[in-house]
Design an enzyme around this catalytic site. Structure first.
Site, PDB file in Angstrom:
ATOM      1  N   LYS A  79      -7.959  -3.366  10.874  1.00  0.00           N
ATOM      2  CA  LYS A  79      -6.963  -3.693   9.863  1.00  0.00           C
ATOM      3  C   LYS A  79      -7.372  -4.958   9.107  1.00  0.00           C
ATOM      4  O   LYS A  79      -8.013  -5.855   9.660  1.00  0.00           O
ATOM      5  CB  LYS A  79      -5.590  -3.923  10.513  1.00  0.00           C
ATOM      6  CG  LYS A  79      -4.972  -2.681  11.135  1.00  0.00           C
ATOM      7  CD  LYS A  79      -4.462  -1.737  10.072  1.00  0.00           C
ATOM      8  CE  LYS A  79      -3.646  -0.600  10.682  1.00  0.00           C
ATOM      9  NZ  LYS A  79      -3.207   0.375   9.651  1.00  0.00           N
ATOM     10  N   ASN A 105      -8.880  -1.054   3.919  1.00  0.00           N
ATOM     11  CA  ASN A 105      -8.016  -1.203   2.756  1.00  0.00           C
ATOM     12  C   ASN A 105      -8.127  -2.625   2.221  1.00  0.00           C
ATOM     13  O   ASN A 105      -8.433  -3.558   2.957  1.00  0.00           O
ATOM     14  CB  ASN A 105      -6.555  -0.923   3.130  1.00  0.00           C
ATOM     15  CG  ASN A 105      -6.277   0.561   3.263  1.00  0.00           C
ATOM     16  OD1 ASN A 105      -6.843   1.378   2.549  1.00  0.00           O
ATOM     17  ND2 ASN A 105      -5.386   0.919   4.183  1.00  0.00           N
ATOM     18  N   LYS A 181      -9.039   1.785  -5.877  1.00  0.00           N
ATOM     19  CA  LYS A 181      -8.447   2.279  -4.635  1.00  0.00           C
ATOM     20  C   LYS A 181      -7.207   1.457  -4.274  1.00  0.00           C
ATOM     21  O   LYS A 181      -6.191   2.003  -3.818  1.00  0.00           O
ATOM     22  CB  LYS A 181      -9.477   2.197  -3.513  1.00  0.00           C
ATOM     23  CG  LYS A 181      -8.944   2.499  -2.099  1.00  0.00           C
ATOM     24  CD  LYS A 181      -8.604   3.946  -1.904  1.00  0.00           C
ATOM     25  CE  LYS A 181      -8.045   4.217  -0.507  1.00  0.00           C
ATOM     26  NZ  LYS A 181      -8.971   3.824   0.580  1.00  0.00           N
ATOM     27  N   ASN A 185      -3.406   2.724  -3.566  1.00  0.00           N
ATOM     28  CA  ASN A 185      -2.652   2.338  -2.372  1.00  0.00           C
ATOM     29  C   ASN A 185      -1.332   1.660  -2.728  1.00  0.00           C
ATOM     30  O   ASN A 185      -0.300   1.900  -2.088  1.00  0.00           O
ATOM     31  CB  ASN A 185      -3.489   1.389  -1.506  1.00  0.00           C
ATOM     32  CG  ASN A 185      -4.508   2.114  -0.651  1.00  0.00           C
ATOM     33  OD1 ASN A 185      -4.353   3.298  -0.353  1.00  0.00           O
ATOM     34  ND2 ASN A 185      -5.554   1.418  -0.266  1.00  0.00           N
ATOM     35  N   SER A 251      -1.142   4.967   5.383  1.00  0.00           N
ATOM     36  CA  SER A 251      -1.402   4.183   6.588  1.00  0.00           C
ATOM     37  C   SER A 251      -0.238   3.233   6.870  1.00  0.00           C
ATOM     38  O   SER A 251       0.104   2.979   8.031  1.00  0.00           O
ATOM     39  CB  SER A 251      -2.703   3.398   6.440  1.00  0.00           C
ATOM     40  OG  SER A 251      -2.654   2.540   5.308  1.00  0.00           O
TER      41      SER A 251
END
Length: 303
Positions: A79, A105, A181, A185, A251
């Protein structure tokens, strides 16, 4: 090639499993329940075209960061909240020429990791829908492309991934791709988390399309103010996600459903932070960050 996956959740297990199927030796470093299941039964990789178990010697598992020792390639999949601490844990065990590929991410993980380790670090943009369906069991819902930043061993890694069935390209504008991206998200993750809806159902809600447009417009304004060159078709990419991953929960939604802290501060929260620094208003992103934080706080409140 010897491959280590640091943070072997759904993303790491998918790409590690694909490399193992192609003949590479892969060690998955993750939580005890997954490590125990993989040691006992192998990794179950349930993809759209196959459902296989991959065990030793191709796939092994460990809970220890030291298991990265000897790896030519490390897929760094923790993470975003754990980037520095996980980097510090693997630092003593990395080889001089190991390539660390960040499959995370957010847009600043590679930069943050370079502040911790001296090995080559390359950012990767990940487009895949996966989930851990149970201990040692990863389920693939769709896509799987990677866009990798140029580095000393990027071409070697890209060739291995392509040969393993993972569409991969090396791009000189990974920063722009990471921001694209991030924008996707920001449009989906918090809304999917708050509503606990998959993308296909989420976008059918009244007012959702307009709300997403507001979120995206703020993100684009911040990116432009930050000097980011976005690839063309960002709006189209946002709408495309619901079509290609209709059953996927974000997520962030999966984290909240499990009562875990999410990466919201590195998604919508990052846009808020950069917007504040650059003088760009971000009220829609701020609201989503606030709501997700409230849900997290409620789950972790001591009664």
């Amino acid at each position: 090639m010897k491959v280590a996956v640091m943070g072997a959740g759904a993303v790491g297990c998918f790409y590690g499993g694909m490399l193992a199927r192609a003949g590479h030796d892969v060690v998955l470093i993750g939580r005890p329940q997954h490590v125990e299941a993989i040691a006992r039964d192998g990794l179950r990789l349930e993809a759209q075209q196959f459902d296989e178990r991959i065990g030793a010697p191709r796939v092994t598992a460990s809970t220890e960061a030291a298991a990265v020792a000897g790896a030519d390639l490390v897929l760094f999949c923790v993470k975003s909240t754990d980037t520095e601490s996980a980097g510090a844990s693997i630092k003593p065990h990395l080889g001089e020429h190991t390539l660390v590929l960040t499959l995370q991410n957010g847009v600043d993980n590679a930069e943050r990791l370079r502040g911790v380790i001296t090995q080559d670090v390359a950012a990767a943009v990940v487009y895949v829908a996966t989930e851990m369906a149970g201990p040692g069991h990863v389920r693939h819902h769709g896509r799987g492309e990677l866009v990798i930043e140029p580095a000393r061993a990027s071409e070697t890694a890209a060739r291995a991934l392509i040969a393993a069935g993972v569409p991969t390209e090396i791009s000189p504008n990974v920063r722009g791709a990471l921001w694209a991206k991030l924008i996707v998200n920001c449009a989906y993750n918090a809304l999917s988390a708050i509503t606990q809806l998959p993308y296909g159902r989420l976008v059918q809600g009244a007012g959702v399309s307009d709300a997403m447009s507001d979120i995206v417009a703020e993100c684009v304004a911040v990116a432009q103010a930050d000097g980011v060159t976005l690839p063309p078709g960002v709006d189209g990419a946002v709408s495309h996600i619901a079509q290609t991953m209709p059953g996927q929960y974000s997520s962030t939604a999966q984290d909240l459903a499990r009562g875990k802290r999410s990466e919201i501060d590195h998604l919508n929260g990052y846009v808020v932070q950069r917007g504040a620094a650059l003088g760009v208003p971000t009220p829609a992103n701020r609201l989503l960050q606030t709501l997700v934080r409230l849900i997290e706080d409620k789950a972790h409140a001591v009664i």
